[in-house]
Design an enzyme around this catalytic site. Structure first.
Site, PDB file in Angstrom:
ATOM      1  N   THR A 146      -3.908   9.745  -3.519  1.00 54.26           N
ATOM      2  CA  THR A 146      -3.602   9.834  -2.087  1.00 54.26           C
ATOM      3  C   THR A 146      -2.254  10.524  -1.860  1.00 54.26           C
ATOM      4  OG1 THR A 146      -4.897   7.870  -1.655  1.00 54.26           O
ATOM      5  CG2 THR A 146      -3.312   8.468   0.030  1.00 54.26           C
ATOM      6  N   GLU A 206       0.828  -1.209   0.000  1.00 54.74           N
ATOM      7  CA  GLU A 206       0.000   0.000   0.000  1.00 54.74           C
ATOM      8  C   GLU A 206       0.865   1.262   0.000  1.00 54.74           C
ATOM      9  OE1 GLU A 206      -2.526   1.857  -0.286  1.00 54.74           O
ATOM     10  OE2 GLU A 206      -3.710   2.006   1.535  1.00 54.74           O
TER      11      GLU A 206
HETATM   12  N1  HSE Z   1      -5.395   7.932   6.110  1.00 55.98           N
HETATM   13  C1  HSE Z   1      -5.057   8.012   4.729  1.00 55.98           C
HETATM   14  C2  HSE Z   1      -5.087   9.459   4.292  1.00 55.98           C
HETATM   15  C3  HSE Z   1      -6.051   7.210   3.930  1.00 55.98           C
HETATM   16  O1  HSE Z   1      -6.024  10.157   4.675  1.00 55.98           O
HETATM   17  O2  HSE Z   1      -4.181   9.893   3.576  1.00 55.98           O
HETATM   18  C4  HSE Z   1      -5.834   7.257   2.449  1.00 55.98           C
HETATM   19  O3  HSE Z   1      -6.814   6.453   1.817  1.00 55.98           O
END
Ligand code: HSE
Length: 311
Positions: free
Chosen positions: A185, A132
């Protein structure tokens, strides 16, 4: 030794308002399917990727699923073991629904089954997190962990990774609306401020404690009040067209809390029945459709099982 397996792994909602990088839960649909076929020449290959519109890398050092597999194989005793992988993306990429987490979890979970559960669940979690991290550019486990274990997960610490499974209220429903825009992301993480004021931290401490309490009590009213985000939503809302209108539509239709799912653009809301979840979803979609953006609506209970072997 079985040498072929097909695994489904579910989508996940992370952050959940007050739990940036620390809270996530799995939903029943959508999800990804990964097929694995053992090889005995030590090679790892991606034989096919479908449903990704050609955007996912087929390079095994860049694809989240194979990066996770390579990490697993590093710790496996027999170096002649390899695998052929077929990845079927059954959920949108860059949607904030843990798409890369689902592929890495399905891959390493399936591989471990083929290796007769040689590794522990904790090992598998760490391998999937590694996969990931290639996609998101950072180590965060709030998608991978609930994808692997199902249910609600609290990440107590990252170093070393320690996760705590939380209870799931019986009548909890989740509405997810995915507007058809892509948010990476990696880029969305760059928007997060390195420091937050004590006043914001104080709100988060109160809410995270209350969120955990609400799950133990099965108190969805309280859960709804904890869905408040001082870290991610304020800086990422601008990436999602009409976000505050979508959120207001959900809350005005009776949702118990509404916020961005992961790094977005999906938006989630809680409710106490399937009928309410559909009504909330339709009103969220009405805002999006009015602005000529396509969207998907997913209504789901909380997935308590995580990955599933389907063949
Ligand atoms: N916690 C992570 C973020 C999740 O907010 O960047 C990304 O899917």
């Amino acid at each position: 030794m079985k040498n072929y397996i097909k695994v489904f792994a579910p989508a996940t909602v992370s952050n959940v308002g007050c739990g940036f990088d620390t809270i996530g839960f799995a939903i029943d649909k959508p999800g990804d399917i990964v097929t694995l076929k053992l090889r005995f020449d030590g090679k790892v290959r991606i034989t096919k990727i479908t449903g990704d519109n050609g955007v996912l890398p087929a390079d095994i050092k860049k694809n989240t699923a194979t990066v996770a597999i390579l990490e697993l194989l590093k710790y496996y005793k027999d170096k002649s073991i390899g695998v052929d992988l077929e990845i079927r993306k059954k959920m949108p990429i860059g949607s904030g629904l843990g798409s890369s987490a689902a592929s890495s979890v399905a891959a390493v979970y399936g591989m471990n089954k083929l290796l007769n559960n040689y590794f522990s669940e904790k090992d598998i979690l760490n391998f999937a997190v590694k996969g990931e991290s290639i996609a998101s550019g950072a180590v965060h486990a709030d998608n991978v962990a609930p994808c692997l274990t199902g249910g609600f997960i609290l990440i107590r610490d990252y170093n070393p990774l320690e996760i705590i499974q939380l209870p799931v209220p019986k009548n909890l429903y989740c509405t997810v609306v995915y507007p058809h825009i892509v948010i990476e992301t990696k880029k969305a993480r760059k928007l997060i401020k390195k420091q937050i004021p004590v006043s914001s931290a104080r709100k988060h401490f109160g809410n995270i404690g209350s969120l955990v309490t609400s799950l133990y009590e099965g108190n969805i009213d309280l859960l709804g009040r904890t869905i408040h985000d001082e870290i991610s939503e304020p800086v990422r809302a601008k990436l999602i067209p009409y976000f505050f209108d979508i959120k207001n539509a959900a809350l005005n239709s009776g949702a118990y809390g509404c916020s961005i799912s992961g790094s977005g653009p999906s938006v989630f809301a809680f409710s106490k029945s399937h009928t309410a979840a559909v009504k909330i979803g339709k009103s969220m979609q009405a805002v999006i459709n009015k602005n000529r953006i396509k969207s998907n609506l997913y209504i789901s209970r909380i997935n308590k099982t995580g990955p599933k072997v389907i063949a």
